[in-house]
Design a protein around this motif. Structure first.
Motif, mmCIF file in Angstrom:
data_model
loop_
_atom_site.group_PDB
_atom_site.id
_atom_site.type_symbol
_atom_site.label_atom_id
_atom_site.label_comp_id
_atom_site.label_asym_id
_atom_site.label_seq_id
_atom_site.Cartn_x
_atom_site.Cartn_y
_atom_site.Cartn_z
ATOM 1 N N TRP A 97 8.297 -57.873 -7.380
ATOM 2 C CA TRP A 97 9.563 -56.906 -7.771
ATOM 3 C C TRP A 97 9.963 -56.994 -9.257
ATOM 4 C CZ3 TRP A 97 11.520 -58.251 -2.501
ATOM 5 C CH2 TRP A 97 10.833 -57.559 -1.450
ATOM 6 N N GLY A 130 9.055 -48.664 -8.258
ATOM 7 C CA GLY A 130 8.880 -50.190 -7.776
ATOM 8 C C GLY A 130 7.649 -50.793 -7.868
ATOM 9 N N ASP A 131 7.405 -52.162 -8.392
ATOM 10 C CA ASP A 131 6.284 -52.783 -8.486
ATOM 11 C C ASP A 131 5.957 -53.705 -7.188
ATOM 12 O OD1 ASP A 131 4.015 -54.090 -9.275
ATOM 13 O OD2 ASP A 131 4.874 -54.675 -11.107
ATOM 14 N N TRP A 132 4.976 -53.248 -6.218
ATOM 15 C CA TRP A 132 4.429 -54.081 -5.073
ATOM 16 C C TRP A 132 3.045 -54.611 -5.496
ATOM 17 C CZ3 TRP A 132 8.632 -51.221 -4.504
ATOM 18 C CH2 TRP A 132 9.414 -51.472 -3.596
ATOM 19 N N ARG A 183 14.420 -56.580 -7.483
ATOM 20 C CA ARG A 183 14.221 -57.264 -6.200
ATOM 21 C C ARG A 183 15.459 -57.676 -5.420
ATOM 22 N NH1 ARG A 183 12.947 -61.811 -10.047
ATOM 23 N NH2 ARG A 183 14.780 -63.144 -9.672
ATOM 24 N N ALA A 225 15.567 -54.354 -3.673
ATOM 25 C CA ALA A 225 14.341 -53.348 -3.158
ATOM 26 C C ALA A 225 14.404 -53.258 -1.768
ATOM 27 C CB ALA A 225 13.165 -54.341 -3.569
#
Length: 424
Positions: free
Chosen positions: A20, A42-44, A214, A217
């Motif tokens: 995240w 969001g970065d997964w 994060r 998140a």
């Protein structure tokens, strides 16, 4: 055997999750409001990702998943749920059908599927792939995604995906929405991640899009009632089905420093007490007995006899939460710290839910919703007590330490209205 495992997991030190990106970008309050008013990205990409290909690829997921795959088109995705022989969830996540004999899956199903394929007899092979996975979700998400892709996207059904191009980079646009809002998740080659991310950011700049850090998140999972492995429950990888899995995980996949950790006031008699079935997690509609699969007998028995626990949201009494913080400024032993907006370290949280002094369920990792101005948790409670408004008590504080009886109220799960399937 279970007691030493529980003691070991209780003694482990939780670590900050590596995914995240930054802890915060604007600030966590602002980021939390994004999926109610505008949207977030969001970065997964930290999730493990594999492709499975071969003549038996579909049969493999049929044999190991509770879902019916009789109708599973190319370009469609399923919420794949894989269980142990005792019916407890081992892995769950998105399964995408890329071609007749080629599939892609991430996170828990990626590692568990790789493990089973290596030791099984299916005519299918797996390979780990390096990808990006960017989520864009919220009221303005459709406009952002349209501007970035140049595609209308309005004909993409929920849990389906199409190929798109973003700044010259090919990727898939999967319609889902982990925040309980309309959203798309973009999957593509990790080498293209910087360009795609920058293009999405550019498209969202004038539409109020926020970067999701994060620190907050997992609040969207909490409000939308999406239980998450090694956060809201422990995956069942300690039984005979999983012999050799821990070693396989260490030697085959980058563990990113994560190890299972148990915290909270609840003390189980068996390690399986921290694991959950699909019915208990609110996913009973995905369990189909139209095929043979691992765990079928146990789940058929649960379906026939009734589940022991059911998923709810719990609202913590705000005065009791304030008293937990006030103890930090008083003489004597303070209560265990309640981190907000949610614990910043990865762990399985399990607190005892009580009624009239008897344990009636488990409250999981608490989180503060800035929008609702409440501390909430996902809980698993006896079905007779699942009616919204039921008053219960949550035991706050680790065993052997000062504990507080926190008043709580049962609320619906999801807590926030679900808009994922709204017409585009």
């Amino acid at each position: 055997m279970s007691k030493p495992i529980i003691d070991m997991l209780r003694s482990n030190l939780p670590v900050a999750h590596p995914g995240w990106g930054a802890s915060e970008y604007s600030d966590w309050q602002d980021e939390q409001l994004s999926w109610k008013t505008t949207c977030y990205i969001g970065d997964w990409s930290f999730l493990w990702d594999i492709e499975v290909e071969g003549p038996d690829a579909l049969q493999f997921f049929t044999d190991t998943g509770v879902n019916s795959l009789q109708k599973f088109d190319v370009g469609q995705a399923k919420h794949l749920i894989q269980c142990s022989s005792r019916g407890k969830v081992v892995g769950e996540g998105i399964l995408m059908r890329l071609a007749e004999d080629r599939f892609r899956t991430q996170a828990g199903p990626a590692t568990w599927s790789a493990f089973l394929l290596d030791k099984g007899n299916w005519n299918a092979r797996w390979r780990q792939i390096e990808t990006f996975q960017f989520q864009v979700s919220g009221p303005t998400a459709l406009q952002v995604c349209q501007d970035a892709t140049g595609s209308p996207l309005t004909d993409v059904k929920f849990m389906h995906f199409i190929p798109v191009v973003i700044d010259g980079c090919k990727c898939f646009a999967l319609r889902q929405g982990m925040a309980g809002e309309v959203g798309f998740e973009f999957h593509g080659d990790a080498a293209d991640a910087p360009r795609v991310y920058a293009a999405l950011m550019s498209a969202g700049r004038n539409l109020g899009m926020r970067r999701l850090g994060r620190r907050t998140a997992m609040i969207n999972h909490l409000e939308a009632a999406f239980p998450t492995i090694t956060w809201h429950y422990l995956n069942d990888v300690f039984g005979p089905d999983a012999a050799g899995f821990q070693e396989f995980l260490r030697t085959t996949f980058d563990m990113k420093g994560l190890i299972p950790v148990i915290k909270g006031s609840y003390v189980g008699a068996e390690i399986s007490d921290y694991c959950r079935t699909p019915f208990e997690l609110g996913w009973g509609k995905s369990v189909k007995f139209d095929h043979e699969f691992t765990g079928r007998a146990a789940l058929e028995a649960e379906a026939a006899n009734g589940q022991k626990l059911t998923r709810v949201t719990l609202e913590f009494n705000s005065d009791d939460v304030v008293d937990i913080y006030a103890s930090l400024f008083r003489a004597g032993e303070p209560y265990d710290y309640l981190d907000i907006p949610h614990p910043q370290r990865w762990m399985v949280w399990a607190d005892s839910i009580q009624l009239h002094g008897q344990t009636v369920g488990i409250s999981t990792s608490p989180g503060y919703s800035y929008h609702f101005r409440k501390v909430l948790s996902l809980g698993y409670i006896e079905p007779s007590l699942a009616t919204p408004g039921t008053a219960v008590t949550i035991v706050w504080g680790s065993p052997g330490k000062r504990q507080k009886m926190v008043r709580a109220r049962v609320a619906p799960a999801p807590y926030k209205q679900d808009h994922r399937r709204d017409a585009l």
